[in-house]
Write an enzyme that holds these catalytic residues in place. Sequence first.
Site, PDB file in Angstrom:
ATOM      1  CB  THR A  42      -0.913   0.054   1.244  1.00 24.54           C
ATOM      2  OG1 THR A  42      -0.106   0.157   2.427  1.00 24.54           O
ATOM      3  CG2 THR A  42      -1.795  -1.181   1.332  1.00 24.54           C
ATOM      4  CG  ASP A  43      -0.100   4.463  -2.412  1.00 23.67           C
ATOM      5  OD1 ASP A  43      -1.160   4.775  -1.796  1.00 23.67           O
ATOM      6  OD2 ASP A  43      -0.066   4.327  -3.642  1.00 23.67           O
ATOM      7  CG  MET A  44       0.943   8.803   0.618  1.00 18.66           C
ATOM      8  SD  MET A  44       2.087  10.181   0.861  1.00 18.66           S
ATOM      9  CE  MET A  44       1.093  11.253   1.906  1.00 18.66           C
TER      10      MET A  44
END
Lengths: 155, 155, 155, 155
Positions: free
Chosen positions: D16-18
């Site tokens: 995942t990313d921010m």
Amino acid sequence: MPYEFKAIRRVEFSDTDMAGIMHYSNYFRFMETAEHAFFRSLGLSIVSSPSDAPVGWPRVRAECDFTLPLYFEDEVEIHLLVREKRSKSLSYIFKFRRLNDSPPRNVAQGAVTAVCVTHQPDGKMRACSIPKSLSDRIQVAPPEMLASRAGGGLR
Amino acid sequence: MPYEFKAIRRVEFSDTDMAGIMHYSNYFRFMETAEHAFFRSLGLSIVSSPSDAPVGWPRVRAECDFTLPLYFEDEVEIHLLVREKRSKSLSYIFKFRRLNDSPPRNVAQGAVTAVCVTHQPDGKMRACSIPKSLSDRIQVAPPEMLASRAGGGLR
Amino acid sequence: MPYEFKAIRRVEFSDTDMAGIMHYSNYFRFMETAEHAFFRSLGLSIVSSPSDAPVGWPRVRAECDFTLPLYFEDEVEIHLLVREKRSKSLSYIFKFRRLNDSPPRNVAQGAVTAVCVTHQPDGKMRACSIPKSLSDRIQVAPPEMLASRAGGGLR
Amino acid sequence: MPYEFKAIRRVEFSDTDMAGIMHYSNYFRFMETAEHAFFRSLGLSIVSSPSDAPVGWPRVRAECDFTLPLYFEDEVEIHLLVREKRSKSLSYIFKFRRLNDSPPRNVAQGAVTAVCVTHQPDGKMRACSIPKSLSDRIQVAPPEMLASRAGGGLR
């Protein structure tokens, strides 16, 4: 000086995770980036040229203490210091500072021990002595530089 | 038992590097995968449901000793053991075994300490007590399970 | 000019795979790095400031043609060009050139379409119009710059 | 059947990313994972055994359309279909379905073209014919399976 190097990296979007901070595995990628830049600064590449005996540096130990999180687009200094030089291995510490804080703040400190290996014809690695041409160019950092540590944070 | 979990992962092509082995940063990703699978095995998700207080688990320390390399398509068992349970943090060790060796061989051992945090309205994290519903379900592993270590290797 | 940006990146050890070349997924990370640097060059961050409406740019399409491989420590220029500007989306192309070749060689060309979204209170994303303050600062590149392509290679 | 394979993957925290969703570069890692599992399902490894001529499969083209985001812990099916078989290359499409939706929903569709290469003594890659032992075991998927597409989403 041949015992330290400062690399600068900006935290990228793909370095973050859903908690909104840099994923902890990426600090280890950043350490390695500083290590390779250190080698380049000595006129060496971590990857031997075709004419050299093929030498690699697999890690046998890595660690990191995380004091403060890093966020997207933070500018980070990774300060490498040579902690120990043995016949077949090198140890480094890495001090992470966030440069967009004023004054810059210590956010993490890591360490890596890498062993010098040759790649055997069968593809296996075997520990070997650090080539003299390389060993001669690397020094251990002064003790007082190795002593200081990041403090505080979440813990 | 609520003090251990065994996750299995196959080393993927994108996990390898030009040395032909799994890149060391990926062991830390694998540890986290085992940690989250452990939480799921307890009926919990590491990410709180919308109705819960938002809880996160940033790492304050991570380490790994690498004894033998992992190669593409190796099947790896990551054996999580709860090492310590404090009011605001959990520590784990992770034993990596390569299952396609017979008998399986210890290839690495890692450890992580994660702090329980809540996310403040301003996006900052603050350390908090582990929710009782979660803390009650987690035990510390017996000392004899925590004692044994991987040995040998390149060092 | 507000229709292009050139970012430079060095291929890191962790970007490579066991084939000895940069793993193809990392070209997509490099494209995004150039995109964010382009935004910064316009005085904008891809991540809105707290006072702004929260805007994100999930990708709806990404592609890349790989002509020549990239190796460890190669220095790469990622040349971003704005290909299309619509009310709710932006499309870019990215030309990868290896700078340590003389003359530099085209090694890959990618494209990304990203949609402007707001994050709803429930965490879901909804497509929205590009904020005027941003849209006004971005132009589409001249057609002749968009036309040329990398050729040759393995295919 | 030797023209398709279904791999299943759970979205990990490090994927995942921010923005809280799976980073787009990771879809390309997932596609490759399915590709290698497809090879294994045929009794082959993507990496040749030491006795074989060393064969690799660098990508010359990759693309993906993203229809709906993937979130942490989503269970994803990656359905590989062989789209084209040429003397020196293979093309695949990959349909991503989120299995924790009921019914499962199409979330993305990708495609990859990989060229068969041998590694020259100097480390360079050269395109070569797909080994017969491998080519004989792979078929192109029926046109009707290749035709359907994911639709809708943010665009």
